[in-house]
Motif scaffolding. Structure first.
Motif, mmCIF file in Angstrom:
data_model
loop_
_atom_site.group_PDB
_atom_site.id
_atom_site.type_symbol
_atom_site.label_atom_id
_atom_site.label_comp_id
_atom_site.label_asym_id
_atom_site.label_seq_id
_atom_site.Cartn_x
_atom_site.Cartn_y
_atom_site.Cartn_z
ATOM 1 N N GLY A 268 56.794 43.826 36.962
ATOM 2 C CA GLY A 268 56.648 43.379 35.575
ATOM 3 C C GLY A 268 57.239 44.412 34.638
ATOM 4 N N THR A 269 56.414 45.016 33.804
ATOM 5 C CA THR A 269 56.884 46.013 32.838
ATOM 6 C C THR A 269 56.505 47.412 33.309
ATOM 7 O OG1 THR A 269 56.683 44.428 31.034
ATOM 8 C CG2 THR A 269 56.745 46.754 30.427
ATOM 9 N N PHE A 270 57.440 48.336 33.151
ATOM 10 C CA PHE A 270 57.176 49.732 33.497
ATOM 11 C C PHE A 270 57.826 50.627 32.462
ATOM 12 C CE2 PHE A 270 61.150 48.658 35.544
ATOM 13 C CZ PHE A 270 61.945 49.780 35.374
ATOM 14 N N HIS B 151 72.414 44.431 33.735
ATOM 15 C CA HIS B 151 71.941 43.262 34.471
ATOM 16 C C HIS B 151 70.941 42.492 33.616
ATOM 17 C CE1 HIS B 151 70.132 40.781 37.545
ATOM 18 N NE2 HIS B 151 71.163 41.080 38.331
ATOM 19 N N ALA B 152 71.123 41.168 33.529
ATOM 20 C CA ALA B 152 70.256 40.323 32.697
ATOM 21 C C ALA B 152 68.824 40.241 33.228
ATOM 22 C CB ALA B 152 70.848 38.923 32.584
ATOM 23 N N GLY B 153 68.600 40.713 34.450
ATOM 24 C CA GLY B 153 67.264 40.663 35.020
ATOM 25 C C GLY B 153 66.319 41.728 34.478
ATOM 26 N N PHE B 154 66.857 42.649 33.700
ATOM 27 C CA PHE B 154 66.039 43.707 33.102
ATOM 28 C C PHE B 154 66.132 43.568 31.597
ATOM 29 C CE2 PHE B 154 67.418 45.244 37.181
ATOM 30 C CZ PHE B 154 66.266 45.789 37.715
ATOM 31 N N THR C 42 61.208 45.608 31.279
ATOM 32 C CA THR C 42 60.593 44.464 31.942
ATOM 33 C C THR C 42 61.553 43.912 32.987
ATOM 34 O OG1 THR C 42 59.333 43.900 29.965
ATOM 35 C CG2 THR C 42 59.620 42.152 31.602
ATOM 36 N N ILE C 43 61.029 43.689 34.199
ATOM 37 C CA ILE C 43 61.804 43.063 35.263
ATOM 38 C C ILE C 43 61.523 41.565 35.189
ATOM 39 C CG2 ILE C 43 62.185 42.899 37.740
ATOM 40 C CD1 ILE C 43 61.000 45.757 37.960
#
Length: 147
Positions: free
Chosen positions: A60-62, A94-97, A126-127
């Protein structure tokens, strides 16, 4: 004497390492130097990155934190980052982050700036589980001052 001090002493940036300190009680010749106890550790690294251990797609978020050492003149407010797939920082993030700057975008100014002897800045990342495949990713970092 049990101690000696110098004003204005500086260690020029060179290779990271542990160095032996020697002194000469005088008169000084090639063979009259004595090793002082201990060593001097020189670290020329300008930035250190930290993140929680074991990050997965489900994290999730880190928080991703960069700490500047004394060797760095950079301002934390000028730091930017992006996360890319693979190791090529010339590609788009990367759009995933995502960060406060948006998905895949270069993160804007840090979420948190902590001024101390070594200054640190942190970003909340956020992932996005649906768009982030398994794989290796690289954090790309730049200082926008002077760009």
């Amino acid at each position: 004497a049990e101690a000696a001090t110098w004003a204005g002493l500086a260690v020029a940036p060179s290779a990271n390492g542990e160095y032996k300190v020697c002194y000469c009680a005088g008169p000084c010749t090639l063979n009259t130097w004595t090793s002082a106890p201990g060593t001097l550790v020189v670290d020329t690294t300008q930035f250190r990155w930290t993140a929680p251990a074991g990050i997965t797609r489900a994290t999730g978020t880190f928080t991703l934190t960069v700490t500047q050492t004394a060797a760095s003149p950079a301002s934390p407010a000028n730091q930017r980052l992006k996360i890319v797939s693979g190791r090529d920082c010339s590609v788009a993030g990367h759009a995933g982050f995502s960060t406060a700057a948006g998905a895949g975008l270069v993160a804007g100014a840090p979420t948190t700036i902590t001024p101390t002897v070594a200054t640190s800045a942190a970003w909340e990342v956020t992932i996005n589980l649906g768009t982030t495949p398994y794989g290796s990713y690289t954090v790309c970092h730049c200082d926008i001052a002077g760009l």
